[in-house]
Design a protein around this motif. Structure first.
Motif, PDB file in Angstrom:
ATOM      1  N   PRO A 136      66.273  18.556  23.411  1.00  0.00           N
ATOM      2  CA  PRO A 136      67.525  18.028  24.005  1.00  0.00           C
ATOM      3  C   PRO A 136      68.774  18.741  23.355  1.00  0.00           C
ATOM      4  CG  PRO A 136      66.161  16.260  23.258  1.00  0.00           C
ATOM      5  CD  PRO A 136      65.335  17.695  22.769  1.00  0.00           C
ATOM      6  N   SER A 137      69.775  18.718  24.175  1.00  0.00           N
ATOM      7  CA  SER A 137      70.963  19.548  23.582  1.00  0.00           C
ATOM      8  C   SER A 137      72.190  18.563  24.070  1.00  0.00           C
ATOM      9  CB  SER A 137      71.203  20.966  24.434  1.00  0.00           C
ATOM     10  OG  SER A 137      71.177  20.694  25.703  1.00  0.00           O
ATOM     11  N   ILE A 138      73.287  18.806  23.198  1.00  0.00           N
ATOM     12  CA  ILE A 138      74.613  18.413  23.474  1.00  0.00           C
ATOM     13  C   ILE A 138      75.707  19.478  23.353  1.00  0.00           C
ATOM     14  CG2 ILE A 138      74.532  17.468  21.254  1.00  0.00           C
ATOM     15  CD1 ILE A 138      76.375  15.011  22.240  1.00  0.00           C
ATOM     16  N   THR A 139      76.677  19.320  24.031  1.00  0.00           N
ATOM     17  CA  THR A 139      77.944  20.106  24.078  1.00  0.00           C
ATOM     18  C   THR A 139      79.127  19.129  24.185  1.00  0.00           C
ATOM     19  OG1 THR A 139      78.135  20.786  26.466  1.00  0.00           O
ATOM     20  CG2 THR A 139      76.732  22.213  24.747  1.00  0.00           C
ATOM     21  N   LEU A 140      80.050  19.682  23.206  1.00  0.00           N
ATOM     22  CA  LEU A 140      81.378  18.882  23.507  1.00  0.00           C
ATOM     23  C   LEU A 140      82.577  19.987  23.585  1.00  0.00           C
ATOM     24  CD1 LEU A 140      83.168  16.373  23.261  1.00  0.00           C
ATOM     25  CD2 LEU A 140      83.237  16.647  20.920  1.00  0.00           C
ATOM     26  N   GLU A 141      83.324  19.909  24.549  1.00  0.00           N
ATOM     27  CA  GLU A 141      84.462  20.891  24.840  1.00  0.00           C
ATOM     28  C   GLU A 141      85.763  20.382  25.057  1.00  0.00           C
ATOM     29  OE1 GLU A 141      85.067  24.473  28.319  1.00  0.00           O
ATOM     30  OE2 GLU A 141      83.381  23.225  28.656  1.00  0.00           O
ATOM     31  N   TYR A 142      86.591  20.919  24.289  1.00  0.00           N
ATOM     32  CA  TYR A 142      88.076  20.346  24.211  1.00  0.00           C
ATOM     33  C   TYR A 142      88.461  21.520  25.387  1.00  0.00           C
ATOM     34  CZ  TYR A 142      93.023  19.976  23.237  1.00  0.00           C
ATOM     35  OH  TYR A 142      94.285  19.929  23.296  1.00  0.00           O
ATOM     36  N   THR A 158      93.521  23.946  28.506  1.00  0.00           N
ATOM     37  CA  THR A 158      94.229  24.171  29.821  1.00  0.00           C
ATOM     38  C   THR A 158      93.038  23.778  30.629  1.00  0.00           C
ATOM     39  OG1 THR A 158      93.726  26.465  30.403  1.00  0.00           O
ATOM     40  CG2 THR A 158      95.678  26.030  28.905  1.00  0.00           C
ATOM     41  N   PRO A 159      93.228  23.520  32.080  1.00  0.00           N
ATOM     42  CA  PRO A 159      92.400  23.404  33.013  1.00  0.00           C
ATOM     43  C   PRO A 159      91.218  24.507  32.811  1.00  0.00           C
ATOM     44  CG  PRO A 159      94.410  22.931  33.891  1.00  0.00           C
ATOM     45  CD  PRO A 159      94.613  23.421  32.554  1.00  0.00           C
ATOM     46  N   ASN A 160      91.699  25.899  32.490  1.00  0.00           N
ATOM     47  CA  ASN A 160      90.933  27.029  32.624  1.00  0.00           C
ATOM     48  C   ASN A 160      90.217  27.319  31.257  1.00  0.00           C
ATOM     49  OD1 ASN A 160      93.338  27.642  34.845  1.00  0.00           O
ATOM     50  ND2 ASN A 160      91.186  28.526  35.526  1.00  0.00           N
ATOM     51  N   ILE A 161      90.692  26.957  30.136  1.00  0.00           N
ATOM     52  CA  ILE A 161      90.421  27.269  28.818  1.00  0.00           C
ATOM     53  C   ILE A 161      89.896  26.287  27.953  1.00  0.00           C
ATOM     54  CG2 ILE A 161      91.002  28.787  26.822  1.00  0.00           C
ATOM     55  CD1 ILE A 161      93.073  30.242  28.484  1.00  0.00           C
ATOM     56  N   GLY A 162      88.472  26.408  27.642  1.00  0.00           N
ATOM     57  CA  GLY A 162      88.137  25.147  26.639  1.00  0.00           C
ATOM     58  C   GLY A 162      87.581  25.807  25.568  1.00  0.00           C
ATOM     59  N   VAL A 163      87.355  25.015  24.335  1.00  0.00           N
ATOM     60  CA  VAL A 163      86.879  25.282  23.199  1.00  0.00           C
ATOM     61  C   VAL A 163      85.449  24.192  23.026  1.00  0.00           C
ATOM     62  CG1 VAL A 163      86.863  25.575  20.706  1.00  0.00           C
ATOM     63  CG2 VAL A 163      88.628  26.107  22.099  1.00  0.00           C
ATOM     64  N   GLU A 164      84.425  25.011  22.858  1.00  0.00           N
ATOM     65  CA  GLU A 164      83.142  24.207  23.211  1.00  0.00           C
ATOM     66  C   GLU A 164      82.196  24.368  21.851  1.00  0.00           C
ATOM     67  OE1 GLU A 164      79.959  24.092  26.420  1.00  0.00           O
ATOM     68  OE2 GLU A 164      79.449  25.904  24.821  1.00  0.00           O
ATOM     69  N   LEU A 165      81.683  23.332  21.376  1.00  0.00           N
ATOM     70  CA  LEU A 165      80.795  23.317  20.377  1.00  0.00           C
ATOM     71  C   LEU A 165      79.174  22.804  20.845  1.00  0.00           C
ATOM     72  CD1 LEU A 165      80.291  23.252  17.214  1.00  0.00           C
ATOM     73  CD2 LEU A 165      80.545  20.824  17.029  1.00  0.00           C
ATOM     74  N   LEU A 166      78.372  23.772  20.421  1.00  0.00           N
ATOM     75  CA  LEU A 166      76.980  23.420  20.966  1.00  0.00           C
ATOM     76  C   LEU A 166      76.049  22.717  19.771  1.00  0.00           C
ATOM     77  CD1 LEU A 166      74.352  23.628  22.959  1.00  0.00           C
ATOM     78  CD2 LEU A 166      74.169  26.012  22.010  1.00  0.00           C
ATOM     79  N   GLY A 167      75.331  21.737  20.135  1.00  0.00           N
ATOM     80  CA  GLY A 167      74.508  21.265  19.198  1.00  0.00           C
ATOM     81  C   GLY A 167      72.925  20.835  20.236  1.00  0.00           C
ATOM     82  N   ALA A 168      72.183  20.569  18.984  1.00  0.00           N
ATOM     83  CA  ALA A 168      70.805  20.370  19.898  1.00  0.00           C
ATOM     84  C   ALA A 168      70.051  19.588  18.754  1.00  0.00           C
ATOM     85  CB  ALA A 168      69.975  21.380  20.254  1.00  0.00           C
ATOM     86  N   TRP A 169      68.880  18.973  19.198  1.00  0.00           N
ATOM     87  CA  TRP A 169      67.948  18.423  18.377  1.00  0.00           C
ATOM     88  C   TRP A 169      67.230  19.583  17.860  1.00  0.00           C
ATOM     89  CZ3 TRP A 169      67.007  13.159  16.855  1.00  0.00           C
ATOM     90  CH2 TRP A 169      65.870  13.214  16.352  1.00  0.00           C
ATOM     91  N   PRO A 170      66.755  19.579  16.406  1.00  0.00           N
ATOM     92  CA  PRO A 170      66.278  20.926  16.011  1.00  0.00           C
ATOM     93  C   PRO A 170      65.183  21.505  16.687  1.00  0.00           C
ATOM     94  CG  PRO A 170      66.803  19.190  14.162  1.00  0.00           C
ATOM     95  CD  PRO A 170      67.016  18.307  15.419  1.00  0.00           C
ATOM     96  N   PHE A 171      65.236  22.726  16.828  1.00  0.00           N
ATOM     97  CA  PHE A 171      64.024  23.456  17.633  1.00  0.00           C
ATOM     98  C   PHE A 171      63.114  23.928  16.643  1.00  0.00           C
ATOM     99  CE2 PHE A 171      67.976  24.445  19.971  1.00  0.00           C
ATOM    100  CZ  PHE A 171      67.590  24.068  21.215  1.00  0.00           C
ATOM    101  N   ARG A 172      61.884  23.675  16.885  1.00  0.00           N
ATOM    102  CA  ARG A 172      60.792  24.182  16.169  1.00  0.00           C
ATOM    103  C   ARG A 172      59.946  25.321  16.638  1.00  0.00           C
ATOM    104  NH1 ARG A 172      57.381  19.398  13.827  1.00  0.00           N
ATOM    105  NH2 ARG A 172      59.103  19.290  12.556  1.00  0.00           N
ATOM    106  N   ASN A 173      60.023  26.384  15.866  1.00  0.00           N
ATOM    107  CA  ASN A 173      59.495  27.493  16.190  1.00  0.00           C
ATOM    108  C   ASN A 173      58.359  28.131  15.502  1.00  0.00           C
ATOM    109  OD1 ASN A 173      62.655  27.786  16.859  1.00  0.00           O
ATOM    110  ND2 ASN A 173      61.595  29.026  18.423  1.00  0.00           N
ATOM    111  N   ASP A 174      57.479  28.733  16.107  1.00  0.00           N
ATOM    112  CA  ASP A 174      56.383  29.405  15.321  1.00  0.00           C
ATOM    113  C   ASP A 174      56.522  30.977  14.982  1.00  0.00           C
ATOM    114  OD1 ASP A 174      54.545  26.973  14.841  1.00  0.00           O
ATOM    115  OD2 ASP A 174      53.664  27.209  16.980  1.00  0.00           O
TER     116      ASP A 174
END
Length: 217
Positions: free
Chosen positions: A66-72, A75-91
């Protein structure tokens, strides 16, 4: 006099339209939050690691979380986004044999440009920076019987993404995107009685495919 009055009226009308336009431009949602699913797919060639037995081909597995993003929206065209997620597990495999399993948390901060924010279909592009946390490493396969351990260092990298938002109304949307993250992580092996061996860097550089439901407020 008539020309002067007409000019004054036109000036007043222009000013009124400008104020109305500015007010309308300021009337947009400042935040967008999205909840979804992300599939991290490392590139097919993850390089080689140099073990005491020689160079070994590295393979890093996929992971879906699962993932989550929050974007501020500045302006209507320009945003600043932070991406987060439940920790991925890789072999991690070397020459096809499983070496370790690691939990991965890759928060990413991006600046995004939305081309058509007021339309049903709104494409966007983004560019940013990523910091990848590697933790909870566990050795697997033959190493688990040798009392060995693996340490994988965190890393900084660039990130870029492209996608489309489907704006169903003022508040609700569905977004799909593809993100590339530069991810190069140093791998160290702790051999009993011999200390740590620097095996080199695993070149993960994953593509991240995401789909999410979003809400503007």
């Amino acid at each position: 006099m008539k020309m002067k009055a007409l000019a004054s009226a036109l000036a007043m009308a222009t000013l009124a339209l400008g104020v109305a336009g500015a007010a309308q431009a300021a009337d947009y949602s400042k935040f967008v939050v999205k909840l979804g699913i992300a599939d991290v797919v490392p590139k097919s060639d993850n390089g080689t690691l140099n073990s005491p037995l020689g160079a070994l081909k590295t393979d890093v597995g996929n992971s879906v979380r699962p993932s989550i993003t929050l974007e501020y929206m500045a302006t209507p065209n320009i945003g600043v986004e932070l991406l987060g997620a439940w920790p991925f597990r890789n072999d991690i495999k070397l020459n096809g044999d499983k070496l370790a399993r690691v939990d991965v948390l890759p928060p990413t901060l991006s600046v995004k440009y939305h081309f058509l924010p007021e339309t049903l279909v709104s494409p966007f592009v983004g560019l940013g920076i990523n910091y990848t946390f590697m933790y909870n490493e566990k050795v697997k396969g033959v190493l688990s019987d040798l009392d060995s351990s693996v340490h994988i260092k965190n890393s900084w990298g660039m990130a870029a993404n492209v996608g489309v938002d489907f704006n169903f109304n003022k508040n609700w949307l569905v977004g799909v995107d593809v993100r590339w993250i530069q991810m190069r992580n140093t791998v160290k092996l702790n051999a009993p009685g011999l200390g740590y061996f620097d095996l080199g860097k695993a070149k993960v550089d994953p593509w991240v495919y995401g789909v999410a439901v979003g809400y503007r407020f």
